[in-house]
Design a protein around this motif. Structure first.
Motif, short mmCIF file in Angstrom:
data_model
loop_
_atom_site.label_atom_id
_atom_site.label_comp_id
_atom_site.label_asym_id
_atom_site.label_seq_id
_atom_site.Cartn_x
_atom_site.Cartn_y
_atom_site.Cartn_z
N ALA B 280 -1.67 -0.67 -11.97
CA ALA B 280 -1.93 0.07 -10.74
C ALA B 280 -3.25 -0.38 -10.12
O ALA B 280 -3.36 -0.54 -8.90
CB ALA B 280 -1.97 1.57 -11.03
N ASP B 284 -3.43 -1.77 -6.24
CA ASP B 284 -4.16 -1.12 -5.16
C ASP B 284 -5.25 -0.24 -5.75
O ASP B 284 -4.97 0.81 -6.32
CB ASP B 284 -3.20 -0.28 -4.31
N ILE B 286 -7.73 1.53 -4.32
CA ILE B 286 -8.03 2.82 -3.70
C ILE B 286 -6.96 3.85 -4.06
O ILE B 286 -7.25 4.97 -4.47
CB ILE B 286 -8.15 2.66 -2.17
N ALA B 287 -5.69 3.43 -3.95
CA ALA B 287 -4.60 4.35 -4.29
C ALA B 287 -4.69 4.73 -5.76
O ALA B 287 -4.43 5.87 -6.14
CB ALA B 287 -3.26 3.68 -4.00
N CYS B 288 -5.08 3.75 -6.57
CA CYS B 288 -5.18 3.98 -8.00
C CYS B 288 -6.20 5.08 -8.31
O CYS B 288 -5.95 5.99 -9.10
CB CYS B 288 -5.60 2.66 -8.63
N GLN B 289 -7.33 5.03 -7.63
CA GLN B 289 -8.34 6.06 -7.82
C GLN B 289 -7.86 7.40 -7.29
O GLN B 289 -8.09 8.45 -7.88
CB GLN B 289 -9.62 5.68 -7.09
N ALA B 290 -7.18 7.35 -6.14
CA ALA B 290 -6.70 8.60 -5.54
C ALA B 290 -5.65 9.26 -6.42
O ALA B 290 -5.38 10.44 -6.28
CB ALA B 290 -6.13 8.32 -4.16
N MET B 291 -5.06 8.49 -7.33
CA MET B 291 -4.08 9.09 -8.24
C MET B 291 -4.75 9.58 -9.52
O MET B 291 -4.08 9.89 -10.50
CB MET B 291 -3.00 8.06 -8.60
N GLY B 292 -6.06 9.61 -9.52
CA GLY B 292 -6.77 10.21 -10.64
C GLY B 292 -7.10 9.28 -11.77
O GLY B 292 -7.37 9.72 -12.88
N ILE B 293 -7.06 7.97 -11.52
CA ILE B 293 -7.40 7.02 -12.58
C ILE B 293 -8.87 6.65 -12.47
O ILE B 293 -9.34 6.29 -11.39
CB ILE B 293 -6.52 5.76 -12.49
#
Lengths: 258, 411
Positions: B280, B284, B286-293
């Motif tokens: 992940a 991406d 940014i998306a990865c962080q936004a998913m809580g990683i």
């Protein structure tokens, strides 16, 4: 309407001399759909990015109220910490993990609610196996909820545009949020897809989640939102029920000019 | 297969090449003797070469076009139905287990079938398999382009050499210490580059690799400088000293065991929660962080775990060659390991194994062409990037089977 869960006061985001978001107040109650609208460049997405930790706001407070817990201030937290607190978001320009399968995309959402690490993965402990099975089952049931279960093993990049949007919502739902932030979920969708999205958002609300959405599709906004906040040039210019906002002179001026 | 029209076109291409290269290759002016040499045979070579190449390229494209147009039920070479043969075998335990068992038996019998020289080469190739699989975690899974991977290899090798030199620490003690030191260096490198991506990350890691090597070359008091460290003991077998032949055999089996462990671990990691987080992150950030990683933690684990394998192989390398100096750890090594990953297929275990065997074994057996090695290397990489950017054996994501209308049920 339920109790207040998110309270934003005096939020400002300055980039040098540009006040992208200027003294905006906003509040969301339990189980409510709140829309944030405004002309292009009004600062809606910047506001979203402040809430979700991508930007650290210049001034103002973002406070989370959860029943049975002390109010928590979200300013300056990293995006992953905000998500762990229970606020999940989607993106205006779709940001899926394209080379992963649909199911795996949703499984990523479960990351912050699970804990197995290197040792667990290598030795496949009992705890780890149980956790994996839970992740898979929960992810599948979320896919069923958004109606994507038949694409489980497809690559995310092979989905149609509308389905990709729904997958983003599914992925956000997998993080167990109590507040879902949707950034233009209906952008680029045809009327049929928009109608399905409308139903999906209402279903999510009925499960007890609060939803904050940015949207340009006025028909969608007016039909599903309980309250609407209007921004223009970084400032909040109006708030109220759809009916009140529709007749507000400041809103009409912002959208149509003098 | 190929029409007359295509032949005509190739012929024209050849004519053009002959015409264009005429002044360069055919006319040879000798200003001292004031003579002009006409090398007509060069023109003939250019013409024939251009014609054959052109026909080959045309045939390739026609073949490609045909396979694209062919319907699903038509059989294609190397395919079963719609699926490449390799993928099919990997998916079906019925075929996979006997096949991997066969490969394992071959690997175990290898020293009995071939002589010591071949065993030695195979040991080297298998060491690169492990290095490739380690770098695969960083580059293939987490998508962090690391051009200084050899630094961790060096750390492993020098930690055994120096620990043995100063404290007389044995191979088996040095193995975990070397791995841990390499992992530590992985984290040390990871911290400053957390914010970097792509090209910038590549430059910093490249610099890191060179810095470590240069420090080893110049810090004489610590590392004995360019003259290196010699007389590093080979691994002991329960306290026994082995003869040279049996030591080579012993190291060979050691490396085979390490390869098996590595495959096992990397395979489990890539289908785990952590492995998904790496992918992940690659897809991406940014998306990865936004998913809580947690980006920091995920990146650092990738660097540390990747470096661990390099450290392990480093210790074995020092024990195998009994002599190390900084010249063994140049950027070229990093480039070869990276090529193994890219050529084999990023993120694909089988691909990396295959890539390592091809890139290490082929040059050994084609020593006649050793002068052209780098040229061939570059050429192969360019051709690969054009025709098969996903690598020899592409990675395939795991799929899960679900029963209709019931929830759950893992494959």
């Amino acid at each position: 309407m339920g109790e207040q869960i998110l309270n934003v006061t005096g939020l400002s985001m300055h980039f040098g001399g540009i006040h992208a978001v200027d003294q905006v107040d906003l509040d969301i109650n339990q189980g409510e759909i709140v829309a944030l609208i405004g002309p292009n460049g009004a600062g809606k997405t910047t506001f979203f990015n402040c809430l979700t930790g991508i930007y650290n706001p210049t001034f103002g407070d973002i406070t989370l109220h959860r029943s049975g817990k002390k109010p928590a201030r979200l300013n300056g937290l990293k995006p992953n910490q905000v998500t762990t607190k229970g606020m999940a978001r989607t993106f205006q320009n779709i940001r899926l993990f394209h080379n992963m399968t649909v199911l795996e995309n949703v499984m990523i959402g479960r990351h912050c609610r699970t804990s197995s690490f290197i040792a667990g993965a290598i030795f496949r402990t009992k705890h780890n196996r149980r956790e994996e099975n839970e992740i898979i089952e929960k992810s599948y049931s979320i896919l069923e909820k958004v109606g994507l279960e038949k694409y489980v093993n497809d690559h995310a990049s092979n989905l149609s545009y509308g389905a990709q949007r729904r997958l983003e919502i599914a992925r956000a739902l997998a993080t167990d949020p109590f507040l879902l932030l949707l950034d233009e979920p209906a952008a680029g969708m045809n009327p049929q897809e928009t109608k399905q999205l409308d139903e999906l958002i209402c279903r999510i609300r009925d499960d007890g989640l609060a939803i904050l959405l940015i949207e340009h599709d006025m028909k969608l906004v007016m039909s599903i939102s309980d309250r609407i906040f209007v921004m223009d040039y970084g400032k909040k210019i109006a708030q109220g029920t759809p009916l009140e906002v529709r007749e507000n002179p400041a809103v009409i001026k912002a959208y149509l000019g003098e | 297969m190929i029409s007359l029209e295509e032949f005509k076109r190739s012929f024209k291409v050849a004519l053009w090449f002959m015409f264009l290269t005429f002044p360069l290759l055919v006319i040879k002016v000798n200003p001292i003797e004031r003579t002009v040499l006409w090398k007509w045979e060069n023109m003939a070579f250019v013409g024939i070469g251009a014609f054959i190449l052109s026909v080959l390229i045309r045939a390739f494209f026609i073949q490609k076009e045909r396979s694209r147009n062919s319907s699903k039920n038509k059989r294609r070479f190397g395919y079963i139905g719609d699926e490449p043969l390799v993928q099919f075998i990997l998916r079906e335990p019925k075929y996979l287990y006997p096949l991997s068992g066969g490969v394992l038996i071959f690997a175990l019998l290898f020293p009995a079938l071939f002589d010591t020289y071949q065993t030695n080469i195979m040991t080297t190739a298998l060491m690169y398999v492990v290095l490739g699989l380690g770098l695969n975690i960083v580059v293939g899974l987490a998508g962090l382009l690391d051009l200084g991977y050899v630094a961790f290899y060096l750390v492993g090798a020098y930690s055994y050499a120096l620990l043995n030199y100063h404290f007389d620490i044995g191979f088996w003690m040095a193995l975990p210490i070397g791995a841990m030191l390499a992992a530590l260096f992985g984290i040390v490198l990871g911290f400053p580059v957390l914010r970097l991506r792509g090209d910038y990350l590549a430059i910093v890691t490249l610099g890191f690799g060179e810095i470590i090597r240069l420090v080893m070359e110049n810090w004489n008091a610590f590392s004995h400088g360019p003259s290196g460290i010699s007389n590093i003991p080979r691994p002991g077998f329960f306290g026994m000293d082995l003869s040279l032949d049996s030591a080579i055999l012993y190291i060979y089996y050691l490396v085979v065991a390490l390869v098996i462990i590595t495959i096992f671990v990397v395979n489990r990691l890539q289908d785990s929660r952590l492995g998904r987080a790496w992918i992940a992150l690659r897809e991406d950030e940014i998306a990865c962080q936004a998913m809580g990683i947690d980006k920091t933690k995920t990146k650092l684990t990738a660097f540390a775990l990747g470096a661990t394998w390099a450290g392990l192989v480093g210790v074995i390398f020092a024990a195998k060659t009994t002599f190390i100096n900084p010249a063994s750890f140049t950027f070229l090594e990093s480039a070869i390991i990276l090529s193994i990953v890219v050529l084999g297929g990023m993120g694909s275990i089988l691909g990396v194994i295959f890539g390592a065997l091809v890139l290490i074994l082929l040059p050994e057996y084609l020593r006649v062409f050793s002068e052209y090695r780098m040229l061939a290397f570059g050429g192969i990489l360019v051709v690969m990037m054009v025709f098969r950017p996903q690598g020899l054996i592409a990675n395939v994501r795991r799929t899960y089977q679900f029963k209709k209308s019931t929830k759950g049920g893992d494959s």
